[in-house]
Write a protein that holds these residues in place. Sequence first.
Motif, PDB file in Angstrom:
ATOM      1  N   GLU A 138       0.796  -1.214   0.000  1.00  0.00           N
ATOM      2  CA  GLU A 138       0.000   0.000   0.000  1.00  0.00           C
ATOM      3  C   GLU A 138       0.838   1.278   0.000  1.00  0.00           C
ATOM      4  OE1 GLU A 138      -1.805  -3.372   2.103  1.00  0.00           O
ATOM      5  OE2 GLU A 138       0.064  -2.306   2.361  1.00  0.00           O
ATOM      6  N   THR A 139       0.272   2.308  -0.614  1.00  0.00           N
ATOM      7  CA  THR A 139       0.780   3.666  -0.525  1.00  0.00           C
ATOM      8  C   THR A 139      -0.393   4.533  -0.078  1.00  0.00           C
ATOM      9  OG1 THR A 139       2.342   3.292  -2.329  1.00  0.00           O
ATOM     10  CG2 THR A 139       1.835   5.586  -1.775  1.00  0.00           C
ATOM     11  N   ILE A 140      -0.197   5.253   1.021  1.00  0.00           N
ATOM     12  CA  ILE A 140      -1.238   6.124   1.555  1.00  0.00           C
ATOM     13  C   ILE A 140      -0.665   7.531   1.641  1.00  0.00           C
ATOM     14  CG2 ILE A 140      -2.737   6.605   3.535  1.00  0.00           C
ATOM     15  CD1 ILE A 140      -2.578   3.557   4.169  1.00  0.00           C
ATOM     16  N   THR A 141      -1.360   8.480   1.011  1.00  0.00           N
ATOM     17  CA  THR A 141      -0.920   9.872   1.052  1.00  0.00           C
ATOM     18  C   THR A 141      -2.097  10.767   1.435  1.00  0.00           C
ATOM     19  OG1 THR A 141      -1.372  10.149  -1.306  1.00  0.00           O
ATOM     20  CG2 THR A 141       0.879   9.548  -0.698  1.00  0.00           C
ATOM     21  N   GLY A 142      -1.787  11.868   2.075  1.00  0.00           N
ATOM     22  CA  GLY A 142      -2.821  12.808   2.477  1.00  0.00           C
ATOM     23  C   GLY A 142      -3.039  12.764   3.977  1.00  0.00           C
TER      24      GLY A 142
END
Length: 142
Positions: free
Chosen positions: A35-39
């Motif tokens: 996973e990549t989570i941004t924000g």
Amino acid sequence: MMKNYSFDIESHQSAKAVFALLLNIKKWWSGIYGETITGKSQKINDEFSFSAGEGMHFTKQKLIELIPYKKIVWEVIASNLSFLENPKEWEHTKLRFDILEKAGNKTKVTFTHQGLSPEIECYEQCSNAWTQYLNNLRENLK
């Protein structure tokens, strides 16, 4: 009648601690499919993106309801689930956590993905993935 995916967890942690962990999405919504989570996801109207499976799953969520120590609701405002016939299937669905302090120093967490029901294509794969992530959350709440 549409039945949404739902999952319950009980913890000995306080509602305050559970609430804080849920808002820290990188702590529990990761570690399974690259996973990549941004924000951000700390206050109303915060938005974050979630990508997994080498881009097969991309969604963007907006925090639309926040009642400290009781409820968190994100609306999926963008969806590209490339493995589905309709990659926008999650758009306008809601990810909801209800938190309830119980007797005996226990906290119950109920997750509901409103709109993820057996009638839609993604249900089997997505509910299986949710179960993995929510078991990850359960481990973090021990």
